[in-house]
Motif scaffolding. Structure first.
Motif, PDB file in Angstrom:
ATOM      1  N   HIS A 142       0.842  -1.202   0.000  1.00  0.00           N
ATOM      2  CA  HIS A 142       0.000   0.000   0.000  1.00  0.00           C
ATOM      3  C   HIS A 142       0.877   1.252   0.000  1.00  0.00           C
ATOM      4  O   HIS A 142       0.613   2.222  -0.737  1.00  0.00           O
ATOM      5  N   SER A 143       1.923   1.232   0.808  1.00  0.00           N
ATOM      6  CA  SER A 143       2.843   2.383   0.850  1.00  0.00           C
ATOM      7  C   SER A 143       3.570   2.553  -0.484  1.00  0.00           C
ATOM      8  O   SER A 143       3.749   3.679  -0.972  1.00  0.00           O
ATOM      9  N   LYS A 144       3.978   1.434  -1.088  1.00  0.00           N
ATOM     10  CA  LYS A 144       4.680   1.505  -2.374  1.00  0.00           C
ATOM     11  C   LYS A 144       3.780   2.077  -3.463  1.00  0.00           C
ATOM     12  O   LYS A 144       4.201   2.922  -4.258  1.00  0.00           O
ATOM     13  N   LEU A 145       2.527   1.615  -3.513  1.00  0.00           N
ATOM     14  CA  LEU A 145       1.618   2.083  -4.560  1.00  0.00           C
ATOM     15  C   LEU A 145       1.265   3.554  -4.364  1.00  0.00           C
ATOM     16  O   LEU A 145       1.074   4.290  -5.347  1.00  0.00           O
ATOM     17  N   SER A 146       1.186   3.981  -3.121  1.00  0.00           N
ATOM     18  CA  SER A 146       0.902   5.400  -2.869  1.00  0.00           C
ATOM     19  C   SER A 146       2.041   6.284  -3.369  1.00  0.00           C
ATOM     20  O   SER A 146       1.816   7.401  -3.852  1.00  0.00           O
ATOM     21  N   ALA A 147       3.271   5.759  -3.273  1.00  0.00           N
ATOM     22  CA  ALA A 147       4.432   6.541  -3.704  1.00  0.00           C
ATOM     23  C   ALA A 147       4.735   6.366  -5.184  1.00  0.00           C
ATOM     24  O   ALA A 147       5.121   7.322  -5.868  1.00  0.00           O
ATOM     25  N   ASP A 148       4.579   5.146  -5.691  1.00  0.00           N
ATOM     26  CA  ASP A 148       4.933   4.854  -7.086  1.00  0.00           C
ATOM     27  C   ASP A 148       3.813   4.053  -7.722  1.00  0.00           C
ATOM     28  O   ASP A 148       3.640   2.866  -7.431  1.00  0.00           O
ATOM     29  N   LYS A 149       3.052   4.682  -8.591  1.00  0.00           N
ATOM     30  CA  LYS A 149       1.895   4.039  -9.210  1.00  0.00           C
ATOM     31  C   LYS A 149       2.340   3.278 -10.459  1.00  0.00           C
ATOM     32  O   LYS A 149       2.340   3.816 -11.565  1.00  0.00           O
ATOM     33  N   SER A 150       2.694   2.014 -10.248  1.00  0.00           N
ATOM     34  CA  SER A 150       3.149   1.158 -11.344  1.00  0.00           C
ATOM     35  C   SER A 150       2.239  -0.062 -11.450  1.00  0.00           C
ATOM     36  O   SER A 150       1.645  -0.492 -10.447  1.00  0.00           O
ATOM     37  N   PRO A 151       2.116  -0.638 -12.647  1.00  0.00           N
ATOM     38  CA  PRO A 151       1.263  -1.826 -12.807  1.00  0.00           C
ATOM     39  C   PRO A 151       1.693  -2.995 -11.923  1.00  0.00           C
ATOM     40  O   PRO A 151       0.848  -3.740 -11.423  1.00  0.00           O
ATOM     41  N   GLN A 152       3.008  -3.166 -11.721  1.00  0.00           N
ATOM     42  CA  GLN A 152       3.488  -4.279 -10.908  1.00  0.00           C
ATOM     43  C   GLN A 152       3.034  -4.129  -9.450  1.00  0.00           C
ATOM     44  O   GLN A 152       2.552  -5.089  -8.829  1.00  0.00           O
ATOM     45  N   THR A 153       3.180  -2.923  -8.914  1.00  0.00           N
ATOM     46  CA  THR A 153       2.765  -2.697  -7.522  1.00  0.00           C
ATOM     47  C   THR A 153       1.254  -2.801  -7.384  1.00  0.00           C
ATOM     48  O   THR A 153       0.742  -3.336  -6.391  1.00  0.00           O
ATOM     49  N   TRP A 154       0.539  -2.299  -8.391  1.00  0.00           N
ATOM     50  CA  TRP A 154      -0.927  -2.392  -8.368  1.00  0.00           C
ATOM     51  C   TRP A 154      -1.358  -3.861  -8.347  1.00  0.00           C
ATOM     52  O   TRP A 154      -2.273  -4.237  -7.603  1.00  0.00           O
ATOM     53  N   SER A 155      -0.695  -4.676  -9.145  1.00  0.00           N
ATOM     54  CA  SER A 155      -1.025  -6.102  -9.187  1.00  0.00           C
ATOM     55  C   SER A 155      -0.759  -6.770  -7.845  1.00  0.00           C
ATOM     56  O   SER A 155      -1.551  -7.605  -7.383  1.00  0.00           O
ATOM     57  N   GLN A 156       0.346  -6.406  -7.206  1.00  0.00           N
ATOM     58  CA  GLN A 156       0.671  -7.003  -5.909  1.00  0.00           C
ATOM     59  C   GLN A 156      -0.389  -6.663  -4.867  1.00  0.00           C
ATOM     60  O   GLN A 156      -0.834  -7.539  -4.109  1.00  0.00           O
ATOM     61  N   LEU A 157      -0.805  -5.406  -4.832  1.00  0.00           N
ATOM     62  CA  LEU A 157      -1.823  -5.007  -3.856  1.00  0.00           C
ATOM     63  C   LEU A 157      -3.164  -5.675  -4.167  1.00  0.00           C
ATOM     64  O   LEU A 157      -3.894  -6.073  -3.245  1.00  0.00           O
ATOM     65  N   ALA A 158      -3.484  -5.812  -5.443  1.00  0.00           N
ATOM     66  CA  ALA A 158      -4.741  -6.476  -5.820  1.00  0.00           C
ATOM     67  C   ALA A 158      -4.736  -7.935  -5.370  1.00  0.00           C
ATOM     68  O   ALA A 158      -5.738  -8.439  -4.838  1.00  0.00           O
ATOM     69  N   LYS A 159      -3.616  -8.614  -5.546  1.00  0.00           N
ATOM     70  CA  LYS A 159      -3.529 -10.024  -5.141  1.00  0.00           C
ATOM     71  C   LYS A 159      -3.623 -10.174  -3.627  1.00  0.00           C
ATOM     72  O   LYS A 159      -4.308 -11.071  -3.120  1.00  0.00           O
ATOM     73  N   VAL A 160      -2.923  -9.307  -2.898  1.00  0.00           N
ATOM     74  CA  VAL A 160      -2.951  -9.391  -1.435  1.00  0.00           C
ATOM     75  C   VAL A 160      -4.363  -9.126  -0.917  1.00  0.00           C
ATOM     76  O   VAL A 160      -4.882  -9.863  -0.057  1.00  0.00           O
ATOM     77  N   THR A 161      -5.001  -8.081  -1.436  1.00  0.00           N
ATOM     78  CA  THR A 161      -6.344  -7.733  -0.961  1.00  0.00           C
ATOM     79  C   THR A 161      -7.355  -8.804  -1.340  1.00  0.00           C
ATOM     80  O   THR A 161      -8.250  -9.134  -0.542  1.00  0.00           O
ATOM     81  N   LEU A 162      -7.228  -9.349  -2.534  1.00  0.00           N
ATOM     82  CA  LEU A 162      -8.119 -10.434  -2.957  1.00  0.00           C
ATOM     83  C   LEU A 162      -8.009 -11.618  -2.004  1.00  0.00           C
ATOM     84  O   LEU A 162      -9.024 -12.187  -1.570  1.00  0.00           O
ATOM     85  N   THR A 163      -6.793 -11.976  -1.648  1.00  0.00           N
ATOM     86  CA  THR A 163      -6.593 -13.099  -0.721  1.00  0.00           C
ATOM     87  C   THR A 163      -7.155 -12.777   0.657  1.00  0.00           C
ATOM     88  O   THR A 163      -7.752 -13.645   1.316  1.00  0.00           O
ATOM     89  N   GLN A 164      -6.994 -11.541   1.100  1.00  0.00           N
ATOM     90  CA  GLN A 164      -7.524 -11.155   2.410  1.00  0.00           C
ATOM     91  C   GLN A 164      -9.045 -11.258   2.453  1.00  0.00           C
ATOM     92  O   GLN A 164      -9.612 -11.735   3.444  1.00  0.00           O
ATOM     93  N   THR A 193     -13.177  -5.019   6.066  1.00  0.00           N
ATOM     94  CA  THR A 193     -12.632  -4.266   7.194  1.00  0.00           C
ATOM     95  C   THR A 193     -12.149  -2.903   6.701  1.00  0.00           C
ATOM     96  O   THR A 193     -11.975  -2.694   5.493  1.00  0.00           O
ATOM     97  N   PRO A 194     -11.919  -1.957   7.608  1.00  0.00           N
ATOM     98  CA  PRO A 194     -11.400  -0.648   7.175  1.00  0.00           C
ATOM     99  C   PRO A 194     -10.094  -0.751   6.399  1.00  0.00           C
ATOM    100  O   PRO A 194      -9.879   0.000   5.437  1.00  0.00           O
ATOM    101  N   ALA A 195      -9.204  -1.672   6.788  1.00  0.00           N
ATOM    102  CA  ALA A 195      -7.935  -1.828   6.064  1.00  0.00           C
ATOM    103  C   ALA A 195      -8.178  -2.304   4.637  1.00  0.00           C
ATOM    104  O   ALA A 195      -7.521  -1.839   3.691  1.00  0.00           O
ATOM    105  N   MET A 196      -9.112  -3.224   4.468  1.00  0.00           N
ATOM    106  CA  MET A 196      -9.446  -3.687   3.120  1.00  0.00           C
ATOM    107  C   MET A 196     -10.047  -2.555   2.293  1.00  0.00           C
ATOM    108  O   MET A 196      -9.743  -2.409   1.099  1.00  0.00           O
ATOM    109  N   GLN A 197     -10.895  -1.757   2.919  1.00  0.00           N
ATOM    110  CA  GLN A 197     -11.522  -0.652   2.193  1.00  0.00           C
ATOM    111  C   GLN A 197     -10.482   0.371   1.738  1.00  0.00           C
ATOM    112  O   GLN A 197     -10.561   0.887   0.620  1.00  0.00           O
ATOM    113  N   GLN A 198      -9.508   0.655   2.583  1.00  0.00           N
ATOM    114  CA  GLN A 198      -8.453   1.594   2.190  1.00  0.00           C
ATOM    115  C   GLN A 198      -7.671   1.068   0.993  1.00  0.00           C
ATOM    116  O   GLN A 198      -7.371   1.817   0.050  1.00  0.00           O
ATOM    117  N   ALA A 199      -7.347  -0.225   1.029  1.00  0.00           N
ATOM    118  CA  ALA A 199      -6.607  -0.815  -0.088  1.00  0.00           C
ATOM    119  C   ALA A 199      -7.438  -0.800  -1.369  1.00  0.00           C
ATOM    120  O   ALA A 199      -6.934  -0.473  -2.453  1.00  0.00           O
TER     121      ALA A 199
END
Length: 521
Positions: A180-202, A267-273
């Motif tokens: 989440h911190s990485k994507l906020s600082a650097d909006k790249s497709p790779q980081t976006w994909s990582q956050l999407a996978k983590v949130t999906l699993t959560q 959860t609030p953390a999921m909503q933020q992501a």
């Protein structure tokens, strides 16, 4: 579809193509169902290839004529790998699936024949279904279902360990914060994909949802306004904690299995992501035409939840990562919920949240059959073996408390008990008469002896009675016969006062006190 003999057979047969068109009209709106349609067509293609080699049948329409029914049975058995010696199938599910498809094709053939005024073909299709309903179970389905059921016998039922689930939760929380911190600082497709996978699993892990349901969650479902706060009238029926939980989580509704509406809690953390993912979709290369919330950049598809869950289960260092699947997590929820004393209404609520009927919940989401038999039915069998079933009259299996070591009494212990049979000098016990244990506790050889000399009973001293009452009065008041372990604890605590008694003496003393107490009631 693979360009092989099966492909050629499918393309050349009118009935198979008509069946495919029928399936596409029903399910084609969902891209995920296209693979299912392809599989159904290939199943019929495999049957047709086999029939052309082993029977006179040349088209699928020949298969739905009653005169060819036995040829159809022969071809289905051959393609499903039937073994006549063991009466089992190598692929029993294939035989069942082909049967369902043939029945549906007979309906389509009859419908088309009626439209074309070809009443002879319509009659053949209708007659085929009658023969199918009469003989198919006998010739195909019975052996197929038996093979499927027996293949599940003695198979290990591995549920996720609670520690593994906690480990995965913690790992995902850490990963989400970092990405989440990485994507906020650097909006790249790779980081976006990582956050999407983590949130999906959560989301899958927290809600115990089917992986496919969450994976295909549309973006519109998340963006829709679905307030979680209950109405004021409903608030009256909620506790303060429940009101707080309603404000803490956000609830959205998605399509589940068989078109059911199923809820997802965030959860609030999921909503933020998710808010960050939605806000950076275009910058990270997700096409506008991609309708999925967990979309793939530069594609029109979504990430597979099962793949993400499998990857993070291995990465988190879980002891048994193969058990961390959405299906087994759902089964764990339904199984461990039996620890709670849920009412029927609460069970209905849990089953509805998991997205299935209460009958399915009771049949498949319960404690493993082996565990139930070991933990509960064994109590009944031991009570029958020891002749103590009458002691537990009116009790449920959960109320029965019986120690497996109680029945393991050596001959030496029985002889000692015979010479040290207890009496009682209390008022209650004196009304009961001689303090003798039940006949079941006496050795069979002694019961059959004739002319046996009566032995002198050792009366209980006041000090002994006080020692027993100090630790065992609860059993007397509740009319419960103590277990061996309870008697051993009493002996250990009052070793000096009860040095001339063993655990059986204490047990029968308590039992006689209970009998005397009941006689006064």
């Amino acid at each position: 579809m693979v360009q092989d003999d099966v492909y050629i057979a499918v393309k050349s047969d009118v009935c198979i193509m008509e069946y495919g068109e029928h399936l596409y009209h029903r399910l084609g709106y969902d891209v995920g169902k296209h693979e299912y349609i392809r599989q159904k067509l290939r199943e019929l293609g495999r049957l047709l290839v086999c029939s052309r080699k082993t029977t006179p049948l040349k088209t699928i329409q020949d298969h739905v004529k009653p005169i060819n029914f036995l040829h159809v049975v022969q071809a289905v058995k051959h393609v499903a790998g039937f073994d006549s010696e063991t009466n089992t199938y190598k692929c029993p599910s294939l035989a069942l699936k082909i049967g369902h498809s043939l029945k549906k094709i007979s309906m389509l053939v009859e419908s088309r024949a009626n439209v074309q005024s070809n009443y002879s073909a319509a009659k053949d299709a209708r007659t085929f279904r009658r023969v199918y309903e009469t003989r198919w179970n006998e010739l195909i389905s019975a052996a197929s279902l038996r093979t499927l059921q027996e293949s599940k016998w003695n198979a290990p039922q591995l549920l996720p360990f609670t520690k593994d689930v906690q480990t995965l939760h913690s790992y995902l929380d850490v990963q989400q914060q970092e990405v989440h911190s990485k994507l906020s600082a650097d909006k790249s497709p790779q980081t976006w994909s990582q956050l999407a996978k983590v949130t999906l699993t959560q989301v899958i892990l927290f809600n115990r949802r089917r992986a496919g349901e969450v994976s295909k969650m549309p973006l519109s479902a998340y963006l829709s306004q679905n307030p979680s706060d209950p109405q004021e009238d409903v608030n009256i029926a909620l506790s303060e904690l429940e009101k707080k939980l309603c404000k803490y989580f956000r609830r959205i509704e998605i399509r589940g299995k068989r078109g059911r509406k199923v809820p997802v809690l965030l959860t609030p953390a999921m909503q933020q992501a998710l808010d960050l993912l939605v806000g950076t979709r275009q910058e990270c290369g997700v096409p506008k035409e991609n309708i999925y919330l967990f979309a793939r950049p530069s594609a029109f598809t979504c990430y597979r939840g099962s793949d993400c869950l499998r990857y993070f289960a291995k990465a988190c260092g879980a002891k048994n990562p193969e058990s961390l699947t959405s299906t087994k997590l759902r089964k764990q929820t339904g199984t461990l919920s039996q620890v709670l004393n849920l009412t029927n209404t609460e069970l209905d609520l849990l089953a509805d949240f998991l997205g299935h009927d209460i009958r399915v919940h009771r049949q498949f989401y319960r404690l493993p059959e082996g565990t139930l038999q070991l933990a509960k039915i064994s109590k009944l069998l031991m009570a029958l073996e020891q002749g103590r079933l009458a002691e537990f009259q009116g009790k449920t299996l959960d109320d029965i408390s019986i120690d497996p070591e109680e029945g393991q009494v050596t001959s030496t212990q029985m002889e000692n008990q015979t010479t040290m049979r207890d009496g009682s000098n209390t008022d209650e016990a004196s009304q009961q008469g001689p303090m003798t244990p039940p006949p079941a506790a006496q050795p069979q050889t002694q019961r059959r002896q004739k002319g046996r000399q009566p032995f002198k009973k050792k009366l209980w001293e006041k000090m002994e009675i006080q020692a027993v009452e100090k630790h065992m009065m609860t059993f007397i008041n509740t009319c419960r016969v103590p277990r061996k372990s309870d008697c051993d604890k009493c002996l250990e605590m009052e070793g000096e006062a009860l040095k001339q008694r063993n655990w059986l003496a204490i047990k029968f003393y308590i039992k006689n006190r209970i009998t005397a107490l009941k006689s006064k009631m």
